[in-house]
Design an enzyme around this catalytic site. Structure first.
Site, PDB file in Angstrom:
ATOM      1  N   TRP A   1      -2.198  -2.700 -18.315  1.00  0.00           N
ATOM      2  CA  TRP A   1      -1.262  -1.860 -17.563  1.00  0.00           C
ATOM      3  C   TRP A   1      -0.099  -1.636 -18.526  1.00  0.00           C
ATOM      4  CZ3 TRP A   1       3.825  -1.896 -15.870  1.00  0.00           C
ATOM      5  CH2 TRP A   1       4.131  -0.972 -14.863  1.00  0.00           C
TER       6      TRP A   1
ATOM      7  N   LYS B   1       1.848   3.515   1.895  1.00  0.00           N
ATOM      8  CA  LYS B   1       0.379   3.529   1.686  1.00  0.00           C
ATOM      9  C   LYS B   1      -0.070   4.916   1.246  1.00  0.00           C
ATOM     10  CE  LYS B   1      -0.342   0.275   1.413  1.00  0.00           C
ATOM     11  NZ  LYS B   1       0.364  -0.941   1.589  1.00  0.00           N
TER      12      LYS B   1
ATOM     13  N   ASN C   1      -0.290 -10.562 -21.570  1.00  0.00           N
ATOM     14  CA  ASN C   1       0.192  -9.983 -20.319  1.00  0.00           C
ATOM     15  C   ASN C   1       1.674 -10.303 -20.232  1.00  0.00           C
ATOM     16  OD1 ASN C   1       0.687  -9.268 -17.667  1.00  0.00           O
ATOM     17  ND2 ASN C   1      -0.359 -11.040 -16.789  1.00  0.00           N
ATOM     18  N   GLY C   2       2.526  -9.285 -20.122  1.00  0.00           N
ATOM     19  CA  GLY C   2       3.969  -9.555 -20.032  1.00  0.00           C
ATOM     20  C   GLY C   2       4.737  -8.640 -20.967  1.00  0.00           C
TER      21      GLY C   2
ATOM     22  N   ARG D   1      -5.660  -5.493 -11.898  1.00  0.00           N
ATOM     23  CA  ARG D   1      -4.348  -5.834 -12.457  1.00  0.00           C
ATOM     24  C   ARG D   1      -3.833  -4.777 -13.432  1.00  0.00           C
ATOM     25  NH1 ARG D   1      -3.367 -11.417 -11.696  1.00  0.00           N
ATOM     26  NH2 ARG D   1      -1.700 -11.290 -13.214  1.00  0.00           N
TER      27      ARG D   1
ATOM     28  N   CYS E   1      -1.844  -6.346 -16.204  1.00  0.00           N
ATOM     29  CA  CYS E   1      -2.757  -6.716 -17.266  1.00  0.00           C
ATOM     30  C   CYS E   1      -3.586  -7.928 -16.835  1.00  0.00           C
ATOM     31  CB  CYS E   1      -2.062  -7.067 -18.583  1.00  0.00           C
ATOM     32  SG  CYS E   1      -1.127  -5.717 -19.263  1.00  0.00           S
TER      33      CYS E   1
ATOM     34  N   LYS F   1      -1.781  -4.442  -9.377  1.00  0.00           N
ATOM     35  CA  LYS F   1      -1.739  -5.300  -8.190  1.00  0.00           C
ATOM     36  C   LYS F   1      -0.629  -6.325  -8.259  1.00  0.00           C
ATOM     37  CE  LYS F   1      -3.491  -6.719  -4.316  1.00  0.00           C
ATOM     38  NZ  LYS F   1      -3.120  -5.862  -3.168  1.00  0.00           N
TER      39      LYS F   1
ATOM     40  N   HIS G   1      19.813  13.338  11.021  1.00  0.00           N
ATOM     41  CA  HIS G   1      20.900  13.204  10.047  1.00  0.00           C
ATOM     42  C   HIS G   1      20.470  13.636   8.645  1.00  0.00           C
ATOM     43  CE1 HIS G   1      23.260  11.256  13.117  1.00  0.00           C
ATOM     44  NE2 HIS G   1      22.176  10.587  13.438  1.00  0.00           N
TER      45      HIS G   1
ATOM     46  N   GLU H   1       5.948   1.553   5.888  1.00  0.00           N
ATOM     47  CA  GLU H   1       4.699   1.063   5.298  1.00  0.00           C
ATOM     48  C   GLU H   1       3.625   2.157   5.304  1.00  0.00           C
ATOM     49  OE1 GLU H   1       3.848  -1.148   3.436  1.00  0.00           O
ATOM     50  OE2 GLU H   1       1.709  -1.465   3.713  1.00  0.00           O
TER      51      GLU H   1
ATOM     52  N   GLU I   1       1.002   5.784  -2.355  1.00  0.00           N
ATOM     53  CA  GLU I   1       0.291   5.007  -3.372  1.00  0.00           C
ATOM     54  C   GLU I   1      -1.103   5.515  -3.663  1.00  0.00           C
ATOM     55  OE1 GLU I   1       0.682   1.135  -1.307  1.00  0.00           O
ATOM     56  OE2 GLU I   1       0.985   0.395  -3.335  1.00  0.00           O
TER      57      GLU I   1
HETATM   58  C1  F6R Z   1       1.822  -1.816  -1.784  1.00  0.00           C
HETATM   59  C2  F6R Z   1       1.791  -2.886  -2.740  1.00  0.00           C
HETATM   60  C3  F6R Z   1       3.041  -3.242  -3.457  1.00  0.00           C
HETATM   61  C4  F6R Z   1       3.256  -4.758  -3.337  1.00  0.00           C
HETATM   62  C5  F6R Z   1       4.468  -5.201  -4.158  1.00  0.00           C
HETATM   63  C6  F6R Z   1       4.735  -6.674  -3.986  1.00  0.00           C
HETATM   64  O1  F6R Z   1       0.574  -1.567  -1.240  1.00  0.00           O
HETATM   65  O2  F6R Z   1       0.772  -3.489  -2.925  1.00  0.00           O
HETATM   66  O3  F6R Z   1       4.132  -2.546  -2.968  1.00  0.00           O
HETATM   67  O4  F6R Z   1       3.444  -5.056  -1.976  1.00  0.00           O
HETATM   68  O5  F6R Z   1       4.216  -4.932  -5.505  1.00  0.00           O
HETATM   69  O6  F6R Z   1       3.647  -7.445  -4.389  1.00  0.00           O
HETATM   70  P1  F6R Z   1       3.511  -8.938  -3.952  1.00  0.00           P
HETATM   71  O7  F6R Z   1       3.344  -8.975  -2.478  1.00  0.00           O
HETATM   72  O8  F6R Z   1       2.289  -9.429  -4.667  1.00  0.00           O
HETATM   73  O9  F6R Z   1       4.752  -9.640  -4.375  1.00  0.00           O
END
Ligand code: F6R
Length: 610
Positions: free
Chosen positions: A74, A486, A100-101, A27, A2, A605, A505, A482, A489
């Site tokens: 969000w 990506k 937000n929260g 956000r 949010c 984010k 395995h 990773e 997501e």
């Molecule tokens: C993946 C991504 C999330 C963040 C995770 C931690 O692309 O963006 O997996 O890495 O939510 O976020 P931070 O680094 O802000 O604590």
């Protein structure tokens, strides 16, 4: 999670808040809304969907007011529809709030209010909070800010809120507990927002609100108090360093692509002034005072979530290699609820791009309770984790707006390498060659971006796949994780990362002619072993996509596609370059699948709730 923005001044708040919401949309983007007040009259528009949808509705309206609040959501409680979107109002319609929260005890408060005859339009915890404020305000004879404060003292959970009341026009009240708020001071105008991005084009003078603070803003000034004990808190403003260019996507179609390209310079930016590449010595001012304690630590925990956790896994390899201190890497969400073996001889490193992730923050608090030294690796300057840790290092990757983390990840790895050099004992490997190569990685990143045809070919051939496997050994294992994250997501293709040898395995059962398998094969001691793993997939008709810096005849024979990773002067550079190639692969696949790349569904984010 949010985005919230508020304005109080002499201008029309509507365009200012709308611009702010566009900047905060990363956000949360389920729904958005704005409420303004003019001459004691509140008007609002809210809508399920994007800020651009809200913007169109506003264009067709006469919404105008010199004080306003706006929100991009969000969803936590209640589906993302117009009724559940913010701002929310009390039953008189005179008090509006954005939040937000999560208010955890909202159900019990709601029950009390229902018994008192209140009714609720939405399913949200936020509406409960505004009705509680209203109940206190209209029955206890308090000022609006006192009523907000009193309500906040009854709630359990996390919040960043901004509220106003038409009975006390020209006043905004904002408070934070667990969700960030930045207060901007302009000429005869004030701003309040979840981060500095909506503020920077109006003023550079800001105050970061700390946990448990409430601010009352009027045309004649502002006052910050403690929510719990009402003490006045005097805070000094600071200058934001952020520039507008950094938060715009410029000529790129997506922020994510821009941020992938930014890596031509960001890794070097992270290292600049902190390393002497000629002898591999590193100096990190943010941890200098604690360096003896760290060097004598018995063990290091690295805690983080998502992509930052993957960077932590890479950090384990680096710190153990250069500093020879045992490192454990744990998801913050697990660490916070266990009984880990930590004491004053333990160092806990928390990695977070946003510096606001709720689980990572809670993990730090836990580590501190046990007497450990906490070190933060954050990208957002002034963020909560940066401030809550005992010492730390900023990644200096610049603002990351795309929801999928890219440049922050590679800068986190660079910081972990710098830390490993700072922690090393005198007789350990110097890291000189690696530092030199990493400092000059920009040229190789340029090559990846220039020669991206092979990545596009893979994307064209596989974008209809339902699943992907990513396999790598050693430091390429976190790269596999990773790469898979990506892809999941931003393209919504199911993907898993595994250590290459683990394939036998279990995951090998999944291999058939429809399964693309991405192998990350660097030219080192693991190369021959990975080649054998590729053979195993080939024998079962899987689609083999090999990322490698050594295109041997053998690898050509058994791969359906090869993505060449530029050769580098140090073996530890390969995993970083490979992860950039995989960011591009995920991006190209998501483009072909017409996904919303910068705002993938269900994600946000900055995850400020558990
Ligand atoms: C993946 C991504 C999330 C963040 C995770 C931690 O692309 O963006 O997996 O890495 O939510 O976020 P931070 O680094 O802000 O604590």
């Amino acid at each position: 999670m949010c985005g919230i923005v508020g304005y109080l001044g002499k201008k029309d708040s509507v365009p200012i808040i709308l611009d702010g919401l566009h900047r905060l949309e990363y956000r949360g983007y389920d729904s958005a809304g704005i409420a303004v007040m003019e001459e004691g009259e509140i008007q609002f528009i809210k809508n399920a969907g994007k800020v651009s949808d809200l913007s169109r509705l506003i264009d067709d309206s006469v919404l105008k007011g010199s004080i306003g609040i706006g929100h991009t959501r969000w969803a936590t409680h209640g589906e993302p529809n117009t009724v559940n979107s913010h701002p929310h109002f009390d039953r008189t319609g005179k008090i509006g709030i954005i939040h937000n929260g999560i208010i955890e005890n909202y159900n019990s408060i709601k029950e009390v209010l229902l018994n008192k005859g209140f009714d609720f339009k939405s399913e949200t915890d936020t509406e409960v909070l505004v009705q509680l404020i209203s109940e206190i305000y209209y029955s206890d004879g308090l000022s609006f800010e006192q009523a907000v404060q009193s309500a906040l003292n009854q709630v359990v959970g996390a919040y960043g809120i901004v509220a106003f009341c038409s009975d006390e026009p020209n006043k905004l009240v904002a408070a934070r507990h667990g969700s960030p708020l930045v207060f901007g001071i302009g000429d005869d105008e004030y701003f309040i927002a979840s981060d500095a991005s909506p503020i920077v084009e109006h003023t550079r003078k800001v105050i970061y609100l700390d946990e448990g603070e409430i601010i009352t803003i009027t045309q004649s000034g502002y006052e910050i108090r403690s929510i719990i004990n009402d003490n006045i808190i005097n805070k000094i403003s600071t200058e934001i360093e952020l520039s507008i260019d950094e938060i715009e996507k410029g000529e790129f179609p997506h922020h994510m692509l821009k941020e992938i390209h930014d890596q031509v310079h960001t890794i070097t930016d992270t290292m600049r002034g902190r390393i002497d590449p000629s002898d591999g010595s590193a100096h990190l001012g943010g941890i200098a005072e604690q360096i003896d304690r760290i060097k004598n630590a018995h063990r290091i925990y690295i805690t983080a979530c998502g992509t930052s956790w993957h960077a932590g896994l890479m950090g384990k390899y680096l710190i153990e290699e250069y500093a020879r201190i045992p490192v454990h890497v744990e998801y913050a969400s697990e660490f916070r609820y266990r009984n880990p073996i930590i004491n004053s001889k333990t160092v806990v490193i928390a990695i977070s791009q946003s510096g606001e992730t709720a689980d990572t923050l809670a993990a730090i608090k836990k580590a501190k309770e046990f007497g450990a030294l906490t070190v933060g690796i954050c990208n957002v300057v002034g963020s909560t984790i940066a401030r809550e840790t005992d010492c730390g290092v900023y990644t200096h990757a610049g603002p990351e707006i795309g929801v999928a983390s890219t440049k922050a990840f590679t800068s986190q790895v660079a910081v972990l390498f710098l830390l490993s050099l700072c922690f090393r004992k005198d007789n350990g490997p110097t890291g000189k060659n690696f530092s030199e190569a990493l400092f000059n990685i920009g040229e190789q990143v340029k090559q990846i971006l220039k020669n991206s045809d092979s990545i596009k070919d893979v994307a064209n051939a596989t974008f209809n796949s339902d699943n992907f496997l990513y396999l790598g050994r050693g430091m390429n294992f976190p790269v596999a994780l990773e790469g898979a994250l990506k892809l999941k997501e931003i393209s919504y293709i199911h993907a898993e990362g595994y250590p290459a040898a683990e394939m036998k395995h279990g995951p090998i059962a999944l291999i058939d002619e429809k399964m693309p398998v991405v192998f990350i094969a660097s030219n080192d001691e693991t190369y021959a072993k990975v080649l054998s793993n590729i053979q195993e997939v080939k024998a079962r008709n899987g689609i083999v996509i090999t990322l490698t810096d050594h295109v041997s005849n053998e690898i050509k024979k058994i791969s359906d596609f090869i993505i060449e990773v530029p050769k580098s002067r140090h073996p530890r550079i390969f995993p970083i370059l490979a992860s950039i190639s995989l960011q591009l692969l995920a991006y190209e696949l998501a483009v072909l699948r017409e996904c919303n790349i910068d705002r993938p569904r269900n994600l946000a984010k900055s995850v400020t709730v558990e």
